[in-house]
Design a protein around this motif. Sequence first.
Motif, PDB file in Angstrom:
ATOM      1  N   ARG A  93     -10.192   1.273   4.681  1.00 12.58           N
ATOM      2  CA  ARG A  93     -11.218   0.891   3.758  1.00 12.58           C
ATOM      3  C   ARG A  93     -11.909   2.095   3.049  1.00 12.58           C
ATOM      4  O   ARG A  93     -12.221   2.163   1.913  1.00 12.58           O
ATOM      5  CB  ARG A  93     -12.278  -0.007   4.390  1.00 12.58           C
ATOM      6  CG  ARG A  93     -11.768  -1.438   4.794  1.00 12.58           C
ATOM      7  CD  ARG A  93     -12.946  -2.260   5.420  1.00 12.58           C
ATOM      8  NE  ARG A  93     -12.691  -3.460   5.541  1.00 12.58           N
ATOM      9  CZ  ARG A  93     -13.484  -4.517   5.939  1.00 12.58           C
ATOM     10  NH1 ARG A  93     -14.646  -4.398   6.502  1.00 12.58           N
ATOM     11  NH2 ARG A  93     -13.074  -5.924   5.972  1.00 12.58           N
ATOM     12  N   LEU A 114      -9.031   4.146   1.136  1.00 13.27           N
ATOM     13  CA  LEU A 114      -8.561   3.600  -0.299  1.00 13.27           C
ATOM     14  C   LEU A 114      -9.507   3.271  -1.279  1.00 13.27           C
ATOM     15  O   LEU A 114      -9.322   3.434  -2.336  1.00 13.27           O
ATOM     16  CB  LEU A 114      -8.030   2.102   0.100  1.00 13.27           C
ATOM     17  CG  LEU A 114      -6.749   2.043   0.901  1.00 13.27           C
ATOM     18  CD1 LEU A 114      -6.470   0.571   1.292  1.00 13.27           C
ATOM     19  CD2 LEU A 114      -5.616   2.468   0.039  1.00 13.27           C
ATOM     20  N   ILE A 115     -10.706   3.388  -1.055  1.00 14.94           N
ATOM     21  CA  ILE A 115     -11.772   3.247  -1.923  1.00 14.94           C
ATOM     22  C   ILE A 115     -12.057   4.630  -2.626  1.00 14.94           C
ATOM     23  O   ILE A 115     -12.070   4.762  -3.876  1.00 14.94           O
ATOM     24  CB  ILE A 115     -13.221   2.872  -1.449  1.00 14.94           C
ATOM     25  CG1 ILE A 115     -13.102   1.150  -1.064  1.00 14.94           C
ATOM     26  CG2 ILE A 115     -14.299   2.998  -2.198  1.00 14.94           C
ATOM     27  CD1 ILE A 115     -14.467   0.918  -0.084  1.00 14.94           C
ATOM     28  N   MET A 163       0.802  -1.310  -0.025  1.00 16.14           N
ATOM     29  CA  MET A 163      -0.031  -0.026  -0.100  1.00 16.14           C
ATOM     30  C   MET A 163       0.982   1.266  -0.045  1.00 16.14           C
ATOM     31  O   MET A 163       0.462   2.405  -0.643  1.00 16.14           O
ATOM     32  CB  MET A 163      -0.996   0.024   1.133  1.00 16.14           C
ATOM     33  CG  MET A 163      -1.824  -1.213   1.046  1.00 16.14           C
ATOM     34  SD  MET A 163      -3.329  -0.818   2.610  1.00 16.14           S
ATOM     35  CE  MET A 163      -2.407  -1.075   3.884  1.00 16.14           C
ATOM     36  N   THR A 209      -6.318  -2.000  -3.173  1.00 14.36           N
ATOM     37  CA  THR A 209      -7.483  -1.902  -2.279  1.00 14.36           C
ATOM     38  C   THR A 209      -8.221  -3.166  -2.288  1.00 14.36           C
ATOM     39  O   THR A 209      -8.622  -3.440  -1.199  1.00 14.36           O
ATOM     40  CB  THR A 209      -8.173  -0.848  -3.087  1.00 14.36           C
ATOM     41  OG1 THR A 209      -7.603   0.621  -3.108  1.00 14.36           O
ATOM     42  CG2 THR A 209      -9.591  -0.551  -2.209  1.00 14.36           C
TER      43      THR A 209
END
Length: 540
Positions: A162, A165-166, A101, A262
């Motif tokens: 979450r 990253l979305i 990441m 992701t």
Amino acid sequence: MSGSVSPRSSTSTICDPSMRIPIPQLEAELRREELRAEEYGGDDPVDPPPKEGGNIPIPAAVKEKQADPNKVTWDGPDDPENPQNWSRSRKWFITVLCLLMTVNVTFASSAPSAAGLYIAAEFHASTEMAYLVTSVFLCGYIVGPILWGPGSELFGRRIVFRVTLIAYVLLHLGQALAHNLTTLLVTRFLTGVFACAPLTNCGGVLVDIWDPITRGTATALFSAGIFVGPVLGPIVGGFLTMSFLGWRWVFWIMMIFAGTCTVLALILLPETYAPVLLQWKAQRLRKAEPKLNADVYAEHERSDWSFKGLVHRTLYRPIQMLLLEPILILVTIYLSLVYGILYALFEALPVIFVGTRGFNIGQSGLIFIGVGIGTTIGAYMTIPLSKHYPQLIVKWRGFPPPEERLLGAMIGAPALVIGCFWLGWTGHVALVFNSFLAYLIDTYLQYSASAFSANTMVRSCVGAAFPLFTVQMFNRLGINWACTLIGCCALLLAPSPFLFYKYGTWIRSKSKFSPCLDLVIAKEIAAAEAAAAAKGEEKV
């Protein structure tokens, strides 16, 4: 029995007790680290304490504050729900995922730098506007840490990853499909805001799951990702821009890479933050036995969840730490310069090799392979420099001084200065980053995410500013003197790791946010030795 407290930690001043790690967490941590230290061997200068039923006695400071029987804690030092007790394979998987990441979001910061002039030409903008493609993304790094670092200490690591990253993936659409420069720059800024979550929170994840011995290696991998990503960016971006695909495919490739990371994080990344896990445990207990466990609670639930309390712990804490913590202030200044030098290279190397050597944009990107090799070597050197840590774990009963993490920076700081002058007259930045990031983690522990947030905000300011004036500086001063100026700035700050190594213990003792566990242990040992001496016994 032989041995005594190290002179560097003999001070009796202990950090503000109200800011220390919660007692149950400290108890479990201390027991766990002593058990792990014995696995690595080494001569214990204070003799191992007697084991009774597999338990190791804890300091008197902990014994004096027994936990509330209704407060949920771990079920002993080997509780499988405790992230510190997860299998090594699972921990390494999480670490590699954090590394991936980090590489991804830092790759996104620099990949469009090679396409800047093409973007400006298509939108009929000035050359200076082209530099904003990189700088405005880093401006997002200034805003995001205020939310995501402290936010993860409130709601947990997983939910923050979450959400951010979305949003980070979807915002690539605005860059790839932009019909004007304003749309591109606005979405680029917002992408940076959400992209910085791994930079601020992965350090906290490493604290959540790793013991101090392996944490150094894990931190080295994490900080290597901070450099590998920006180095890969110009290489990939340069060749994509010059290919038949064009500059928009730089953003499509970024989106594909981001989407892959992701999906992996959404499916495979667990919650690691102990206070939140204990809160979930308390909620399960109350739900399973409503009458029997009506008074059961987790310490995290008793925090101030009012609007004022939330603002204090999210927006206010990183800024408060940055203003009040001398260690964080000085480390941040130095790492900001190092970070600025890295992003200055994205503009400086094309000036050096395109302008004077006749390289095209794709070929100039290959120059960054040298930067990547250097940062990889720097990350690897952290491992042999940490070989003494198992012995320190035993000697310090699980909590060595954070200053022992600075050995790499003592090598990297002079090497950075040499590298700047060498580049100019014919870097070595990874060791500095590795050591200081590990130092911040060990210094602030449960507040490391907030410390990383403050650090990321400031160094992102500097990283965003450097590309805006680097080309002009190299054109006005010339390659030789521009690199000399940067080298002199690095020289000015090069003594930092040596000064921290000598005076860091004293500075930490005045901190409101550093748990100073090594000082707690030192005080307990000193008190035990004084009591033994008063009775005419040997040292303990």
